[in-house]
Design an enzyme around this catalytic site. Structure first.
Site, PDB file in Angstrom:
ATOM      1  N   ASP A 227       0.839  -1.206   0.000  1.00  0.00           N
ATOM      2  CA  ASP A 227       0.000   0.000   0.000  1.00  0.00           C
ATOM      3  C   ASP A 227       0.872   1.253   0.000  1.00  0.00           C
ATOM      4  O   ASP A 227       0.605   2.226  -0.712  1.00  0.00           O
ATOM      5  CB  ASP A 227      -0.997  -0.008   1.175  1.00  0.00           C
ATOM      6  CG  ASP A 227      -0.374  -0.394   2.504  1.00  0.00           C
ATOM      7  OD1 ASP A 227       0.800  -0.825   2.531  1.00  0.00           O
ATOM      8  OD2 ASP A 227      -1.065  -0.268   3.540  1.00  0.00           O
ATOM      9  N   ASP A 255       0.717  -1.526 -13.721  1.00  0.00           N
ATOM     10  CA  ASP A 255      -0.196  -0.603 -14.408  1.00  0.00           C
ATOM     11  C   ASP A 255       0.002   0.817 -13.890  1.00  0.00           C
ATOM     12  O   ASP A 255       0.002   1.789 -14.656  1.00  0.00           O
ATOM     13  CB  ASP A 255      -1.666  -0.999 -14.187  1.00  0.00           C
ATOM     14  CG  ASP A 255      -2.200  -1.868 -15.329  1.00  0.00           C
ATOM     15  OD1 ASP A 255      -1.384  -2.557 -15.974  1.00  0.00           O
ATOM     16  OD2 ASP A 255      -3.425  -1.860 -15.569  1.00  0.00           O
TER      17      ASP A 255
HETATM   18 MG    MG Z   1      -2.165  -6.284 -15.770  1.00  0.00          MG
END
Ligand code: MG
Ligand code: IPM
Length: 361
Positions: A227, A255
């Protein structure tokens, strides 16, 4: 050198971007005296349409018998009932997971690099970008939640679904070794990302990574909770060199890392096994909405082809030439629509491929 490459164009924009990567490979072969021979196989939705399964045994065998695999992308709109109203193990993405497992591609390398030319496309503020960033995400690719036992059942009239997250020490060790090997060729800094404040699998991860680190005294190792890592990526991306993490965390963080480079259309990736064999693919998906329109950005696939030359064939000079050609196309102001900016020249998929091939010398 004569290299046997299996190509898997796949679905959506896959065929267009793989075609441009092959164009660039062929030009590099011509300039440096190598031959690349391609055998094309189907995977994903196109394989479902033809054979009823997302990956046939024959396609996997062809891939196994080649020197490397170049993949475009698989999958389509989830609204496509032909591909998605079926059991999960028959959907396009299942083909991708099956080939990763079938070829034992446990090490997924995803570089995230900010080209100065694309700094305006980066969604972060200038003071956060600073001097830019250049990191590599090492994602474990054949274990964890993706491959654990899963099922859905009804317990006392209530539906319940279970996914399991398992790692053994050997799986952790082999990916950690790859990460430290790569760090030795870079800035010698590994940040291992886990959730050791909650998960047993993460506590084992930390222990094994520390054991591996002992063999690399020159490499600095830090641990970071996942996190916190998600936050640090958008607060201080310049601090990262090699990010080592498990399958699911790596999926999510890669991503995020790709988006701060300006466009997911720029991010290459390599998936390797214990040998030099690898599968190379852009980090992005099949973008069915823009398929066949000659507007997709082929650069991530072209850079993946460069990674193939570097990691599977030890052709560093040739890989450098492709990367320099990509840099040149950007410096000369050529942009596909995803990275278009004022004052630049808008080009399509094919033209971008031709320009990059033309700059290889
Ligand atoms: Mg992915
Ligand atoms: C990726 C993709 C895949 C993954 C999907 C398509 C299964 O998101 O390569 O990052 O989650 O690994």
């Amino acid at each position: 050198m004569n290299c046997k490459i299996t190509t898997i164009p796949g679905d959506g924009i896959g065929p267009e971007i793989v075609r441009e990567a092959c164009r660039v490979l062929d030009k590099a072969g011509q300039v440096f005296g190598h031959t690349f021979t391609y055998t094309e196989v189907l995977m994903g939705g196109c394989s479902i349409d033809k054979y009823g399964v997302p990956l046939t045994e024959e396609a996997l065998e062809t891939a196994k018998n080649s020197d490397a695999v170049l993949l475009g992308a698989v999958g389509g709109n989830v609204g496509n009932s032909r591909w998605y109203d079926v059991a999960p193990n028959l959907r396009p993405e299942a083909g991708l997971l099956a080939i990763r497992k079938g070829l034992n591609l446990f090490a997924n390398i995803r570089p995230a690099y900010l080209y100065q030319e694309l700094a305006d496309a980066c969604p972060l503020k200038k003071e956060i970008i600073g001097d830019g960033f250049d990191m590599v995400i090492m994602r474990e690719l054949t274990g964890g939640l993706y491959f654990g036992e899963r099922h859905t059942e009804e317990v006392d009239g209530v539906l319940q679904a279970t996914d399991t997250l398992t790692y053994n020490e050997n799986e952790i060790r082999r990916i950690a070794v790859k990460a430290f090997d790569i760090a030795m060729k870079r800035k010698k800094h590994v940040i291992s990302v886990d959730k050791a404040n909650v998960l047993d699998s993460s506590r084992l991860w930390r222990k094994v990574v520390e054991e591996v680190a002992a063999d690399y005294p020159e490499v600095k190792l830090e641990h970071m909770l996942v996190d916190n890592c998600a936050m640090q990526l958008v607060m201080n991306p310049g601090q990262f060199d090699v990010v080592l993490t498990e399958n699911m965390f790596g999926d999510i963080l890669s991503d995020e890392a790709s988006m701060i480079t300006g466009s997911i259309g720029m991010l290459s990736s390599a998936s390797l096994n214990e040998t030099k064999f690898g599968m190379y693919e852009p980090s992005h998906g099949s973008a069915p909405d823009i398929a066949g329109k000659d507007i997709a950005n082929p650069i991530a696939t072209i850079l993946s082809a460069a990674m193939m030359l570097r990691y599977s064939f030890d052709l560093d000079r040739e890989a450098d030439a492709i990367e320099a050609a990509v840099q040149k196309a950007l410096t000369e102001g050529y942009r596909t629509s995803d990275i278009m900016a004022e004052g630049c020249t808008l080009v399509g998929t094919t033209r971008m491929g031709e320009l990059i091939a033309g700059y290889i010398e």
